[in-house]
Design a protein around this motif. Structure first.
Motif, short mmCIF file in Angstrom:
data_model
loop_
_atom_site.label_atom_id
_atom_site.label_comp_id
_atom_site.label_asym_id
_atom_site.label_seq_id
_atom_site.Cartn_x
_atom_site.Cartn_y
_atom_site.Cartn_z
N ALA A 46 0.94 -1.28 0.22
CA ALA A 46 -0.02 -0.11 0.10
C ALA A 46 0.81 1.11 0.01
O ALA A 46 0.59 2.45 -0.76
N ILE A 47 1.90 1.29 0.89
CA ILE A 47 2.82 2.45 0.96
C ILE A 47 3.53 2.56 -0.58
O ILE A 47 3.51 3.73 -1.03
N LEU A 50 0.87 4.41 -2.69
CA LEU A 50 0.92 5.81 -2.49
C LEU A 50 2.12 6.35 -2.79
O LEU A 50 1.94 7.83 -3.34
N GLN A 51 3.31 5.87 -2.57
CA GLN A 51 4.48 6.64 -3.36
C GLN A 51 4.43 6.87 -4.74
O GLN A 51 4.80 7.83 -5.33
N THR A 55 -3.87 7.33 -6.46
CA THR A 55 -4.51 8.25 -5.85
C THR A 55 -5.80 8.41 -6.66
O THR A 55 -6.70 9.33 -6.07
N PHE A 271 -4.85 2.23 -3.28
CA PHE A 271 -3.59 1.75 -2.66
C PHE A 271 -3.92 0.85 -1.57
O PHE A 271 -3.10 -0.35 -1.29
N ARG B 43 -0.05 12.13 1.31
CA ARG B 43 0.14 10.69 1.08
C ARG B 43 1.16 10.22 2.27
O ARG B 43 1.33 9.34 2.53
N ALA B 46 -0.42 9.38 5.47
CA ALA B 46 -1.04 7.76 5.17
C ALA B 46 0.14 7.01 5.41
O ALA B 46 -0.07 5.87 5.94
N ILE B 47 1.33 7.17 4.71
CA ILE B 47 2.31 6.22 4.74
C ILE B 47 2.97 5.95 6.28
O ILE B 47 3.15 4.86 6.74
N PHE B 271 -5.82 4.91 8.19
CA PHE B 271 -4.42 5.67 7.57
C PHE B 271 -4.99 6.49 6.31
O PHE B 271 -4.14 7.41 6.23
#
Lengths: 388, 388
Positions: A46-47, A50-51, A55, A271, B43, B46-47, B271
């Motif tokens: 998920a990270i 997001l990176q 989104t 994500f 972001r 959330a991370i 998150f």
């Protein structure tokens, strides 16, 4: 505001938890959630999404890759299921209400097997359906059992939908294959849809199925049966807070569910779906240790409880709960509140799940530290002994 | 399956998008979504939550800190609003259906102002309500206008709910303060709830309000008015894919909404809520550039469109859409499909939003690269010229 909504009960579990507010020393076993964080590989996926800037909106029915992965995972457990039968939802509870929105009009007749977690009986009421509950009953050992003839008698050609949660929250009761076959045959005759909440299927402790999972309606049904199975990533992957579930449905229903997902939540976050993809890719490493640990929790807690004078409980075949009653305490809400405030022990009152579960308590044994369960039992025992 | 659900239209926007499948050269302006990734600070929050293991259930109504932050943000725009009036939902669309579940029974009378995004008219139908639509009409300049007397006449003591989206998707039409005051006064007399979808409030380009946002019912209503305002993080924070929205409601309604969130999605992921907290903490830095950029997009696109022979459109006061019609093309679905396949230009057909919008097209101008809008206009012009 609608009377049907005003009539919905506040959570009695929450009421007990509120009674413990401000006490730091309560051991909480009241909610249906493990205290273990989601495995790191899932969080990292998920990270990474997001990176990478994922989104944006997803397809209503979920990422095609995730639908394919869910289909492959389901097929490995239950035989061929195509991705065209899968819809990703914002949690298992969301899958349930979307399925009900697809199937039942206000005024329709619905049957549910109880005791059951309150959401399953609240949802048809929100949709204006007439709900008839068929109660399980505890046997002499405190194991809850289905009265199959009574259930079949309750399902008539007027019954639009049968709602059944197996393995069951809160009792751990689990349908046998023979019962599923009989229910399916009956519902084929009455034209009744089956909505099977099978989110605890991997949390199964009998060794009588080839796949190790609880018996599923998917094992006995045909492609075009009026069957919707609801699943979740919460239990088998420790992903409660991600709010990701899915439906397995007849192919003709998928398009309708896609429309309803648009109008309910539009889609689950991409994500989060990437986390679910990582979960499924590594299920062989992730799920068996979770289930083995929960089995250890159950096999620690239940024998200990059975040594406590006045306590009646039975090791359930599935789920993550011990369901128990204590001789001399008929009011489960009052008992649960007293255990919180006087013993520092947080359990859920049985009456939250059905009138026939009054006098019972639900104990979620999904505890990372198995020793916490023993401490909880000591608190129960000590509190009871002081009152004996 | 329910006839009411089978009757729901598939998305005609999706139908146009499908017509462009496999074409790499289509410029897509059909969906209501910016092509910009969520700002990095959001972001990263959330991370950090995922890294910290925030993977458990949240309160049904959302993190207390987020409800407080939303209340403070709302208060800064519209005057005092307490956190007890806020409920966090899994997207603005989810806030809308939860509000409707709270307020309308099957068979109830609902009025909606159209053209409007299809979800707002589908949701009451899913709940079995009787829906009456009051159409806006384009004036001679192609700006859509409300017939206020017609709307008020449609709202009777039998009307349980008025649904209005301002600034409007797709037309950009925006209620004036005077209109809001008149509608509120009328609905107080009829006992009708107002469900105001104000998710585009920050995307407002007239300089006639003190807060810079579009007029809101919150500015004219009292605490105990039958008013529910729906908001979203999607537009003002570029967070479409996060599925986070919220309700602002009378304090007496919050508990009921909390119950319904439990039964719809249980909660939004923690998150994701941490991302929303970061968004609100930095709204002074995040939102004004987004709005300034969208204003530039609008002020680039609309004058260009007005130079195209046969095209009629008007700069809307709010939202992120140009709404246009092309002389000689009455079938907007057919026109949109031809523009995709023959001109590589992806627009949404007006008929997706209401019968009275037949012949119109919606163009989402939320484009990171303003130059793409000019290329799109060139494609439209070239395609029309070849057919002149």
């Amino acid at each position: 505001m609608r009377q049907a909504v005003l009539n919905l009960e506040e959570s009695k579990i929450r009421e007990v938890a509120n009674a413990g507010m401000g006490r730091d020393d309560v051991l909480p076993f009241w909610f249906g959630e493990s205290d273990e964080v989601t495995p790191d590989a899932i969080r990292q996926a998920a990270i990474a999404a997001l990176q990478a800037g994922e989104t944006f909106y997803s397809h209503n029915l979920g990422l095609p890759a995730l639908r394919e992965a869910v289909a492959a995972y389901t097929s490995a457990l239950h035989g061929p299921v195509g991705a065209e039968r899968i819809g990703i939802t914002s949690g298992g509870v969301n899958a349930l209400i979307v399925a009900m929105q697809t199937l039942i009009d206000a005024g329709d007749d619905v049957v549910a097997v109880t005791p059951v977690w309150p959401n399953l009986t609240a949802q048809p009421r929100i949709l204006g359906a007439h709900l008839r509950c068929v109660p399980l009953r505890p046997d002499a050992q405190g194991a809850w059992q289905l009265d199959l003839p009574a259930l079949l008698a309750a399902i008539t050609p007027q019954t639009k939908l049968l709602i059944v949660n197996s393995p069951s929250n809160p009792t751990g009761w689990t349908l046998t294959r023979a019962e599923q076959t009989a229910i399916l045959a009956h519902c084929r005759q009455t034209g009744t849809w089956i909505l099977a909440d099978e989110v605890y299927e991997r949390l199964y402790y009998k060794d009588d199925t080839a796949n190790g999972a609880a018996p599923s309606f998917l094992d006995v049904a045909e492609l075009d049966d009026r069957l919707v199975v609801v699943q979740s990533f919460s239990k088998a992957f420790l992903m409660t807070g991600w709010r990701l579930g899915y439906l397995i449905m007849p192919p003709t229903m998928t398009q309708e569910v896609g429309k309803l997902i648009e109008f309910n939540t539009s889609c689950a976050p991409v994500f989060a779906q990437r986390g679910a993809l990582a979960a499924l890719a590594q299920t062989a490493d992730i799920t068996p240790p979770i289930v083995a640990h929960l089995r250890q929790c159950r096999d620690t807690l239940v024998p200990l409880l059975q040594t406590v004078p006045g306590v009646e409980t039975s090791a359930a075949p599935g789920g993550m709960y011990a369901f128990l009653r204590v001789a001399g305490f008929g009011d489960s809400l009052e008992l649960a509140k007293r255990l919180v405030t006087e013993a520092g022990l947080g359990l859920a009152p049985g009456v939250a799940f059905a009138p026939e579960a009054e006098g019972w308590l639900r104990w979620c044994f999904a505890s990372k530290d198995v020793g916490r369960l023993g401490v909880g039992v000591e608190r129960l025992w000590g509190w009871l002994a002081a009152r004996a």
